[in-house]
Design an enzyme around this catalytic site. Structure first.
Site, mmCIF file in Angstrom:
data_model
loop_
_atom_site.group_PDB
_atom_site.id
_atom_site.type_symbol
_atom_site.label_atom_id
_atom_site.label_comp_id
_atom_site.label_asym_id
_atom_site.label_seq_id
_atom_site.Cartn_x
_atom_site.Cartn_y
_atom_site.Cartn_z
ATOM 1 C CG ASP A 187 39.966 61.822 84.758
ATOM 2 O OD1 ASP A 187 39.828 61.345 83.624
ATOM 3 O OD2 ASP A 187 40.996 61.679 85.443
ATOM 4 C CG ASP A 196 42.227 56.064 83.908
ATOM 5 O OD1 ASP A 196 42.058 55.005 84.538
ATOM 6 O OD2 ASP A 196 41.779 56.257 82.765
#
Length: 230
Positions: A16, A18
């Protein structure tokens, strides 16, 4: 930190972006605050923003538009927030130091990597470029490219397809319960590094193969690498 064994046969690692690779949430919060202020919303605080960590920008704005009674088209809101975020992110985005170390070690070991994010492709590209991570992770997939964002598994399954990997051969690194749930639904293992301390007890994290309960303050590249290859 609690852990379970993670095997590394045919390993592919999906990050991922952010809150996991980079601390982009302050920029997303500020972009959202500035955007909503344009439409008369003055009480958008961090506690509201935190509800949507790990959720795609499109889905976030869909909910906020309804909650605040904003008449502007969703497409207008999305374009406005993306423009504000790109300006902020392009000026400054911080990579979590131990995540950078892990990326470098995986790259040196020849492990295929990708990013799967709820951000737009333009936002992912900008962040990877400004941080230099694009030299190590050229493949990325946005939730905008699949039917459903996290916690649905679509973005991870599409990423595995583009990597040419089976889901069972993928390990996801995530900071949000929605992302951990999506990884589980995709049939992938998960290393969880909660961005918000209060989410560490979420059932989605408890099902992770490796959980750093204290988040980035507890995460080390060495510990993650040992589990991946141990």
């Amino acid at each position: 930190m609690t852990s379970h064994p993670v095997t590394a046969s045919g390993l592919h690692v999906i990050f991922d972006l952010d809150g996991t690779l980079v601390d982009s949430e302050p920029n997303y919060y500020e972009a959202g605050r500035r955007l909503l202020a344009r439409y008369g919303v003055r009480d958008f605080g961090w506690e509201v923003h935190a509800r949507f960590i790990g959720i795609s920008t499109l889905e976030t704005l869909t909910v906020l538009r309804a909650e605040y009674g904003i008449d502007a088209p969703l497409e207008e809101l999305l374009a406005g927030k993306n423009a504000l975020y790109l300006e902020l992110a392009g000026a400054s985005t911080e990579v979590f130091p131990q995540m950078r170390v892990l990326v470098e070690r995986l790259h040196a070991a020849g492990v295929p990597m990708a990013v799967a994010s709820g951000s737009s492709r333009a936002a992912i590209e900008a962040v990877l470029a400004v941080t230099g991570l694009d030299a190590r992770i050229p493949l990325y997939v946005s939730a905008d490219e699949v039917p459903h964002g996290k916690p649905e598994p679509d973005v991870f399954l599409e990423t595995a397809r583009r990597l040419g990997a089976e889901p069972a051969d993928c390990v996801v690194l995530e900071d949000a319960p929605a992302g951990a749930a999506a990884a589980h639904a995709a049939g992938m293992r998960c290393i969880a590094v909660p961005y918000l301390a209060e989410t560490a007890s979420d059932p989605a994290f408890k099902a992770a193969d490796l959980l750093f309960e204290s988040g980035q303050s507890a995460f080390t590249a060495e510990a993650a690498y040992r589990r991946l290859f141990g």
